[in-house]
Motif scaffolding. Structure first.
Motif, PDB file in Angstrom:
ATOM      1  N   GLN A  85      -7.857   7.054  -5.839  1.00 22.54           N
ATOM      2  CA  GLN A  85      -7.133   5.804  -6.037  1.00 22.54           C
ATOM      3  C   GLN A  85      -6.070   5.599  -4.963  1.00 22.54           C
ATOM      4  O   GLN A  85      -5.970   4.518  -4.373  1.00 22.54           O
ATOM      5  CB  GLN A  85      -6.478   5.769  -7.422  1.00 22.54           C
ATOM      6  CG  GLN A  85      -5.687   4.485  -7.653  1.00 22.54           C
ATOM      7  CD  GLN A  85      -5.009   4.438  -9.011  1.00 22.54           C
ATOM      8  OE1 GLN A  85      -5.119   5.361  -9.808  1.00 22.54           O
ATOM      9  NE2 GLN A  85      -4.296   3.363  -9.279  1.00 22.54           N
ATOM     10  N   ALA A 116      -8.632  -0.818  -5.667  1.00 20.40           N
ATOM     11  CA  ALA A 116      -8.380  -1.432  -4.363  1.00 20.40           C
ATOM     12  C   ALA A 116      -8.816  -2.893  -4.358  1.00 20.40           C
ATOM     13  O   ALA A 116      -8.114  -3.776  -3.847  1.00 20.40           O
ATOM     14  CB  ALA A 116      -9.105  -0.651  -3.275  1.00 20.40           C
ATOM     15  N   LEU A 167      -7.694   4.934  -1.326  1.00 16.70           N
ATOM     16  CA  LEU A 167      -8.384   3.654  -1.172  1.00 16.70           C
ATOM     17  C   LEU A 167      -7.480   2.468  -1.499  1.00 16.70           C
ATOM     18  O   LEU A 167      -7.451   1.485  -0.761  1.00 16.70           O
ATOM     19  CB  LEU A 167      -9.633   3.636  -2.059  1.00 16.70           C
ATOM     20  CG  LEU A 167     -10.691   4.682  -1.684  1.00 16.70           C
ATOM     21  CD1 LEU A 167     -11.781   4.753  -2.751  1.00 16.70           C
ATOM     22  CD2 LEU A 167     -11.299   4.366  -0.332  1.00 16.70           C
ATOM     23  N   GLN A 168      -6.730   2.582  -2.587  1.00 20.33           N
ATOM     24  CA  GLN A 168      -5.846   1.483  -2.960  1.00 20.33           C
ATOM     25  C   GLN A 168      -4.685   1.364  -1.986  1.00 20.33           C
ATOM     26  O   GLN A 168      -4.164   0.275  -1.751  1.00 20.33           O
ATOM     27  CB  GLN A 168      -5.328   1.687  -4.389  1.00 20.33           C
ATOM     28  CG  GLN A 168      -4.552   0.494  -4.935  1.00 20.33           C
ATOM     29  CD  GLN A 168      -4.187   0.674  -6.389  1.00 20.33           C
ATOM     30  OE1 GLN A 168      -4.857   1.359  -7.140  1.00 20.33           O
ATOM     31  NE2 GLN A 168      -3.098   0.057  -6.807  1.00 20.33           N
ATOM     32  N   GLY A 201       0.798  -1.223   0.000  1.00 20.49           N
ATOM     33  CA  GLY A 201       0.000   0.000   0.000  1.00 20.49           C
ATOM     34  C   GLY A 201       0.824   1.263   0.000  1.00 20.49           C
ATOM     35  O   GLY A 201       0.367   2.311  -0.473  1.00 20.49           O
ATOM     36  N   ALA A 214      -6.255  -0.393   1.321  1.00 24.25           N
ATOM     37  CA  ALA A 214      -6.902  -1.700   1.190  1.00 24.25           C
ATOM     38  C   ALA A 214      -5.982  -2.887   1.491  1.00 24.25           C
ATOM     39  O   ALA A 214      -6.378  -3.801   2.238  1.00 24.25           O
ATOM     40  CB  ALA A 214      -7.522  -1.838  -0.201  1.00 24.25           C
ATOM     41  N   LEU A 268     -15.450  -4.062  -1.825  1.00 24.69           N
ATOM     42  CA  LEU A 268     -14.859  -2.944  -2.564  1.00 24.69           C
ATOM     43  C   LEU A 268     -15.469  -2.814  -3.959  1.00 24.69           C
ATOM     44  O   LEU A 268     -15.716  -1.700  -4.447  1.00 24.69           O
ATOM     45  CB  LEU A 268     -13.340  -3.130  -2.667  1.00 24.69           C
ATOM     46  CG  LEU A 268     -12.573  -2.989  -1.348  1.00 24.69           C
ATOM     47  CD1 LEU A 268     -11.123  -3.442  -1.520  1.00 24.69           C
ATOM     48  CD2 LEU A 268     -12.611  -1.542  -0.855  1.00 24.69           C
TER      49      LEU A 268
END
Length: 399
Positions: A348, A231, A351-352, A61, A355, A379
């Motif tokens: 992006q 994500a 959230l990505q 992440g 996650a 998701l």
């Protein structure tokens, strides 16, 4: 104004928009290729450096974290520097970060390396998308965006096949170094070959947030759809192999099966974009694809039909990536694309970036290999809800 050209050197330029798209696709592969290195060699890193899977998830992440504070400034920088120069700088940062990761001996060093990679990722991602919209706005935009975003899974699929093999047969550090070399070559190709389309006017250099309130609202909602979608994909890539390994598969075989989705979505994504452009019904296509996506993940968990699940996930579930990405063009005016894309990619990276760490925490706390997959399903459901909210907002606040 910085242009990124070589002083006194030959100026090789490509002017056909489809050749430009091919150039962008080939060079943008480097983003997914470098990103996947951490996920593909996680077992070796855990074994050698003594990390846990929450820490591995945080390293995955961390690739996105710089976007939290660099996405908007990077967009603003587009008013001062040429697009190809910024993309080139981003790819160089990806190369440097990968090289450092290949030398890392501690979690802290790996964290710094992934952070540097993340800087390059957010800078280049924003302007890869921006220049594609510049070349295809009013033409085959959904098709072009679909082709562009498929470079990400193509790079990831390359990594799933090659990084694990390099780790098993040589050393896990070789995966990062090979990816770093690809990023460096990509930077050189962009600087030498990319040319901006005619008719694109540049504003006077200045740092100014020009998005209106309505543009900002639409851009944020569109970015949420894009962020949830990515994500879910990253959680699938990072934790689906655990499901297969738990069921008795060898790790290399498990990675190969999971990578099927990334390979097949390259073609299906382009076809989905063409279908959207031809039918003019992107929302219906999106909701059908997301439903199949969730079903494929549940099939992976509750059955032994692993190859079928990976095929459905890639062929149909991940196909509408370009449809979601094309929302960005509808959320902002053309003259505001640089800063607008910076705001768009905030969703992006937030959230990505979060996650994988959440999915890793779920696994560490429960030792239940299915929970990260259920999280991925949630998701993708959130992706569909965000698209619906965008369409409602778009009708109420037309640009």
């Amino acid at each position: 104004m910085l242009t990124g050209s070589f002083p006194g050197g030959p100026q090789l330029k490509v002017e056909n928009r489809w050749l430009i798209l091919l150039l962008l696709f080939i060079t943008r592969i480097s983003l997914g290729f470098q990103f996947q290195a951490m996920g593909s060699v996680s077992s070796e890193v855990v074994g050698e450096l003594g990390l846990n899977y929450a820490e591995v998830g945080s390293l995955i992440g961390l690739f996105m974290v710089p976007g939290l504070f660099l996405a908007v400034p990077a967009g603003l920088a587009g008013n001062l520097m040429s697009d190809k120069f910024i993309i080139g700088i981003g790819l160089v940062a990806l190369s440097l970060g990968g090289g450092l990761a290949g030398l890392a001996e501690t979690f802290q060093c790996l964290s710094i390396a992934r952070f540097i990679c993340g800087i390059g990722f957010v800078i280049s991602s924003i302007f890869f998308a921006k220049v594609t919209v510049d070349w295809f706005d009013g033409k085959e935009l959904a098709t072009a965006m679909s082709v562009l975003v498929m470079s990400w899974p193509f790079g990831i699929a390359m990594g799933q096949v090659s990084h694990g093999w390099l780790a098993v047969n040589f050393d896990w550090r070789a995966a990062f170094i090979v990816a770093a070399i690809y990023c460096a070559i990509s930077a050189l190709l962009i600087i030498m070959l990319y040319k901006a389309p005619s008719g694109i006017t540049r504003t006077k250099p200045k740092f100014k947030l020009r998005l209106s309130r309505d543009e900002f609202l639409l851009t944020v909602v569109a970015s949420m759809a894009w962020g949830f979608f990515n994500a879910g994909y990253v959680v699938y890539l990072s934790f689906s192999p655990l499901v297969l390994i738990f069921n008795g598969y060898d790790r290399i075989v498990a990675l190969g099966i999971i990578s099927i989705a990334s390979w097949v979505m390259i073609a299906s994504g382009a076809l989905c974009g063409i279908a959207s452009d031809k039918t003019g019904k992107p929302d219906g296509i999106l909701y059908v694809c997301l439903s199949v996506c969730a079903a494929a993940l549940l099939l992976l968990v509750f059955s032994q039909m692993n190859i079928l699940a990976a095929l459905l996930f890639g062929l149909i579930g991940m196909a509408p990536a370009g449809i979601i990405m094309s929302l960005s063009a509808k959320a902002m005016k053309p003259e505001n694309r640089a800063i607008g894309m910076g705001v768009f990619f905030m969703g992006q990276v937030i959230l990505q970036g979060a996650a994988p760490a959440i999915a890793g925490w779920l696994y560490d706390v429960t030792l239940d290999h299915t929970l990260p997959i259920f999280f991925a399903v949630a998701l993708f459901v959130a992706t569909g809800i965000s698209n619906l909210v965008f369409r409602v907002a778009q009708r109420k606040v037309p640009l």
